[in-house]
Write a protein that holds these residues in place. Structure first.
Motif, PDB file in Angstrom:
ATOM      1  N   VAL A  50      30.189  55.532  58.476  1.00  0.00           N
ATOM      2  CA  VAL A  50      29.653  56.413  57.426  1.00  0.00           C
ATOM      3  C   VAL A  50      30.696  57.454  57.016  1.00  0.00           C
ATOM      4  O   VAL A  50      30.373  58.564  56.600  1.00  0.00           O
ATOM      5  N   HIS A  51      31.970  57.081  57.170  1.00  0.00           N
ATOM      6  CA  HIS A  51      33.102  57.864  56.671  1.00  0.00           C
ATOM      7  C   HIS A  51      33.417  59.116  57.488  1.00  0.00           C
ATOM      8  O   HIS A  51      34.029  60.050  56.961  1.00  0.00           O
ATOM      9  N   GLY A  52      33.017  59.159  58.739  1.00  0.00           N
ATOM     10  CA  GLY A  52      33.460  60.238  59.616  1.00  0.00           C
ATOM     11  C   GLY A  52      34.805  59.867  60.214  1.00  0.00           C
ATOM     12  O   GLY A  52      35.026  58.715  60.593  1.00  0.00           O
ATOM     13  N   GLU A  53      35.728  60.816  60.283  1.00  0.00           N
ATOM     14  CA  GLU A  53      37.085  60.562  60.777  1.00  0.00           C
ATOM     15  C   GLU A  53      37.236  61.245  62.133  1.00  0.00           C
ATOM     16  O   GLU A  53      37.032  62.456  62.258  1.00  0.00           O
ATOM     17  N   ILE A  54      37.611  60.476  63.160  1.00  0.00           N
ATOM     18  CA  ILE A  54      37.646  60.988  64.525  1.00  0.00           C
ATOM     19  C   ILE A  54      39.063  60.866  65.090  1.00  0.00           C
ATOM     20  O   ILE A  54      39.689  59.810  64.988  1.00  0.00           O
ATOM     21  N   HIS A  55      39.545  61.955  65.692  1.00  0.00           N
ATOM     22  CA  HIS A  55      40.865  61.966  66.320  1.00  0.00           C
ATOM     23  C   HIS A  55      40.718  62.440  67.760  1.00  0.00           C
ATOM     24  O   HIS A  55      40.199  63.528  68.008  1.00  0.00           O
ATOM     25  N   ASP A  56      41.183  61.612  68.690  1.00  0.00           N
ATOM     26  CA  ASP A  56      41.114  61.956  70.107  1.00  0.00           C
ATOM     27  C   ASP A  56      42.348  62.790  70.467  1.00  0.00           C
ATOM     28  O   ASP A  56      43.462  62.273  70.543  1.00  0.00           O
ATOM     29  N   CYS A  57      42.135  64.086  70.668  1.00  0.00           N
ATOM     30  CA  CYS A  57      43.248  65.000  70.938  1.00  0.00           C
ATOM     31  C   CYS A  57      43.285  65.447  72.396  1.00  0.00           C
ATOM     32  O   CYS A  57      43.933  66.457  72.720  1.00  0.00           O
ATOM     33  N   ARG A  58      42.630  64.717  73.274  1.00  0.00           N
ATOM     34  CA  ARG A  58      42.548  65.163  74.667  1.00  0.00           C
ATOM     35  C   ARG A  58      43.904  65.175  75.364  1.00  0.00           C
ATOM     36  O   ARG A  58      44.121  65.948  76.285  1.00  0.00           O
ATOM     37  N   LYS A  59      44.827  64.333  74.913  1.00  0.00           N
ATOM     38  CA  LYS A  59      46.140  64.275  75.560  1.00  0.00           C
ATOM     39  C   LYS A  59      47.224  64.943  74.725  1.00  0.00           C
ATOM     40  O   LYS A  59      48.411  64.776  74.988  1.00  0.00           O
ATOM     41  N   GLY A  60      46.822  65.699  73.721  1.00  0.00           N
ATOM     42  CA  GLY A  60      47.804  66.342  72.869  1.00  0.00           C
ATOM     43  C   GLY A  60      47.324  67.686  72.376  1.00  0.00           C
ATOM     44  O   GLY A  60      46.299  68.211  72.811  1.00  0.00           O
ATOM     45  N   ASN A  61      48.075  68.231  71.454  1.00  0.00           N
ATOM     46  CA  ASN A  61      47.778  69.546  70.889  1.00  0.00           C
ATOM     47  C   ASN A  61      46.905  69.372  69.649  1.00  0.00           C
ATOM     48  O   ASN A  61      47.362  68.860  68.633  1.00  0.00           O
ATOM     49  N   TRP A  62      45.654  69.811  69.732  1.00  0.00           N
ATOM     50  CA  TRP A  62      44.739  69.613  68.604  1.00  0.00           C
ATOM     51  C   TRP A  62      45.177  70.420  67.389  1.00  0.00           C
ATOM     52  O   TRP A  62      44.930  70.007  66.251  1.00  0.00           O
ATOM     53  N   VAL A  63      45.843  71.541  67.602  1.00  0.00           N
ATOM     54  CA  VAL A  63      46.296  72.345  66.468  1.00  0.00           C
ATOM     55  C   VAL A  63      47.381  71.598  65.691  1.00  0.00           C
ATOM     56  O   VAL A  63      47.423  71.645  64.464  1.00  0.00           O
ATOM     57  N   ALA A  64      48.255  70.898  66.398  1.00  0.00           N
ATOM     58  CA  ALA A  64      49.295  70.113  65.724  1.00  0.00           C
ATOM     59  C   ALA A  64      48.672  68.988  64.903  1.00  0.00           C
ATOM     60  O   ALA A  64      49.091  68.709  63.773  1.00  0.00           O
TER      61      ALA A  64
END
Length: 216
Positions: A50-64
């Motif tokens: 339904v057009h939701g975009e998901i990024h798994d940032c657990r191993k990185g910098n979410w701000v970047a």
């Protein structure tokens, strides 16, 4: 005595009989005890169609990650709530972020900026529901509903440990019966609507994009 008990007692008094009490059976709502990764997989499978975009940032910098995503969309002004988190993280970051507009005064004084210049709004979440691909938002004075409703792009921070299997699991774990906000929200994707010919359009009465950053 609750209003329900009062009504039932009146019915008993009129009938002279004891009304049967229905037993609450929630077994149909029970799900396996999924791991965090399994919950995230199910959450993604439910939200992305339904057009939701998901990024798994657990191993990185979410701000970047956020900086890159907003740069790609040419966002120059981002609305952020006045709470301690994530505002402190954004202010301390050395990433190339858009200008931050902090929600710290009545909306009437900067309404023009909000509706015509803000490109994205960043919110925290109360958790997520794996089964339905939904975010739980509890708006507050520091992070009002407008933060997720008005900007064309809604960016939501979701803690991986805040993923629940079902809505019932979330309600029980967070003790919703003990108190809820005036406006509890379940967000399962960007704003969308359809006309009489069933032509689906996004962003008509809310954000046209929903970006979820999974953090911990």
């Amino acid at each position: 005595m609750s209003a329900r008990d009062t009504i039932l007692q009146r019915l008993r008094n009129r009938s002279g009989d004891t009304l049967p009490t229905a037993e609450r059976d929630f077994s149909a709502m029970e799900r396996p005890d999924w791991s965090t990764d399994e919950k995230l997989t199910r959450f993604r499978q439910a939200m992305e169609p339904v057009h939701g975009e998901i990024h798994d940032c657990r191993k990185g910098n979410w701000v970047a990650t956020l900086s890159t995503l907003l740069a790609e969309r040419r966002v120059s002004l981002m609305l952020v709530g006045n709470g301690a988190e994530p505002l402190a993280t954004l202010k301390a970051s050395r990433q190339d972020l858009p200008e931050l507009l902090i929600y710290d005064e009545p909306v009437g004084s900067w309404q023009e900026h909000l509706f015509n210049q803000v490109g994205a709004g960043l919110t925290t979440t109360r958790g997520g529901i794996a089964e339905t691909g939904s975010l739980i938002l509890w708006p507050s004075a520091e992070e009002p509903r407008l933060t997720s409703l008005v900007p064309p792009i809604h960016v939501a921070l979701l803690r991986a440990s805040g993923l629940y299997g079902t809505l019932r699991d979330a309600m029980a774990a967070q003790d919703w019966s003990g108190g809820m906000p005036t406006n509890a929200l379940l967000v399962s994707g960007p704003s969308k609507t359809a006309d009489i010919e069933q032509t689906l359009a996004y962003g008509v009465h809310g954000p046209r994009e929903l970006i979820v950053l999974v953090v911990e």
